[in-house]
Design an enzyme around this catalytic site. Structure first.
Site, mmCIF file in Angstrom:
data_model
loop_
_atom_site.group_PDB
_atom_site.id
_atom_site.type_symbol
_atom_site.label_atom_id
_atom_site.label_comp_id
_atom_site.label_asym_id
_atom_site.label_seq_id
_atom_site.Cartn_x
_atom_site.Cartn_y
_atom_site.Cartn_z
ATOM 1 C CG HIS A 1 -1.741 -1.168 1.466
ATOM 2 N ND1 HIS A 1 -2.880 -1.449 0.742
ATOM 3 C CD2 HIS A 1 -1.611 -2.172 2.358
ATOM 4 C CE1 HIS A 1 -3.423 -2.570 1.180
ATOM 5 N NE2 HIS A 1 -2.674 -3.030 2.159
HETATM 6 O O1 RIB Z 1 -5.160 -0.290 4.793
HETATM 7 C C1 RIB Z 1 -3.771 -0.243 4.549
HETATM 8 C C2 RIB Z 1 -3.127 0.802 5.395
HETATM 9 O O2 RIB Z 1 -3.309 0.488 6.767
HETATM 10 C C3 RIB Z 1 -1.599 0.872 5.200
HETATM 11 O O3 RIB Z 1 -1.155 2.187 5.432
HETATM 12 C C4 RIB Z 1 -1.083 -0.034 6.272
HETATM 13 O O4 RIB Z 1 0.240 0.306 6.691
HETATM 14 C C5 RIB Z 1 -2.049 0.254 7.377
HETATM 15 O O5 RIB Z 1 -1.624 1.440 8.043
#
Ligand code: RIB
Ligand code: CA
Length: 312
Positions: free
Chosen positions: A242
């Site tokens: 992500h």
């Molecule tokens: O949903 C994904 C996000 O939530 C990313 O930033 C992961 O590190 C968590 O913080």
């Protein structure tokens, strides 16, 4: 080319770690500081993890600040089930030696935006938006001084990952997200819609390991650990990486495509709390407040990651 000045607001998290390493390896960005926030794991761990990552990158000079330890108006929800007890489970890690800054992260954000030329600092939040929202509430004068916010959060076509309707970063602090999305700062949003197209396949993790460097080994171990949850849940061949999508966008925006649309945050309904209601089809006349990214050149993204991380 003048490097873009950024503050990364983060809750490490293995994917946060890759985002920070990518930034520290890339001359296109100048990391003014890391501001830790409670999210994946509680604040004492996210600030410690941020320092571990800086030391791994050979950058103990980077300033790391601790910020808010709880959302604006709710109890903290964490994600040890994804990231492990430490937030960086996978490899063994020594405690950091570099110091944590004494200044509170919110004060650092405010002071930096007031002292740097207006429009010259980009905020890169990759965790819950508590620090950013608190800074905006405490010092509204800084809002027009922000160049852009490039954040990881939200979901529309991909739907939620912590509830059926909401993505984790937004769900943890929906009131903070509403403040940020309504602030009027130019916003680039990396939702699950795009991050779920950037999967850590075996070949991609092997490429990290093949670097033969400590960074490559750590990133491979982190992604090996991090991907098990998503692979089991989605039956996918890897996990979505992500947070690095934000930094990759700053380095090479041509890797991404999206639409300038209206995005509102649900803060009332318990059923859909934290949902990013994205007007992808332009049905309403609500203000177009966000560039909502829907697609990525995943091969190009991982090639960039491998090339840059090999520099550390
Ligand atoms: O949903 C994904 C996000 O939530 C990313 O930033 C992961 O590190 C968590 O913080
Ligand atoms: Ca994160």
């Amino acid at each position: 080319m003048t490097p873009r000045k950024i503050i990364i607001d983060t809750d490490p998290g293995q994917d946060d770690a890759v985002a920070i390493l990518l930034a520290l390896a890339s001359p296109e960005v100048d990391v003014l500081g890391l501001t830790a926030v409670a999210g994946n794991v509680p604040l004492p761990l996210t600030e410690k993890n941020a320092r571990i990552i800086c030391e791994l990158a050979g950058r103990p000079d980077i300033k790391v600040f601790a910020g808010c330890d709880a959302p604006l108006a709710r109890a903290l929800v964490t994600a040890e089930h994804v990231h492990g007890k430490t937030g960086l489970d996978g490899p063994q890690m020594a405690d950091p030696v570099m110091p944590l800054q004494d200044q509170h992260a919110v004060d650092f954000i405010i002071d930096t935006l007031r002292s740097e030329p207006a429009g010259s600092v980009t905020l890169v939040p990759v965790g819950p938006l508590t620090n950013i929202a608190t800074a905006f509430q405490r010092a509204p004068d800084i809002i027009p001084r922000v160049q852009e916010i490039v954040l990881m959060g939200g979901a529309y076509f991909e739907v939620g990952n912590i509830t059926p309707a909401a993505e984790f970063n937004i769900y943890v602090d929906p009131e903070a997200a509403k403040i940020v999305f309504d602030a009027g700062v130019p916003l680039v949003v990396m939702p699950l819609d795009v991050t779920h197209k950037a999967l850590t396949t075996k070949a991609r993790i092997d490429a990290f390991r093949a670097m033969g460097t400590k960074v490559g080994d750590m990133v491979a171990a982190w992604t090996d650990f991090f991907e098990r949850f998503d692979m089991e849940k989605y039956g996918s061949e890897g996990a979505p990486l992500h947070d690095p999508c934000t930094v990759a966008y700053l380095i090479d925006p041509s890797l991404f495509t999206g639409r300038l649309i209206n995005v509102e945050i649900e803060t009332e309904s318990e059923l859909t709390l934290g949902m990013t209601v994205a007007d992808w089809w332009g049905i309403t006349d609500r203000p177009k407040n966000a560039l909502f990214i829907g697609d990525i050149d995943a091969e190009g993204f991982y090639a960039l990651l491998a090339e840059r991380l090999a520099r550390l």
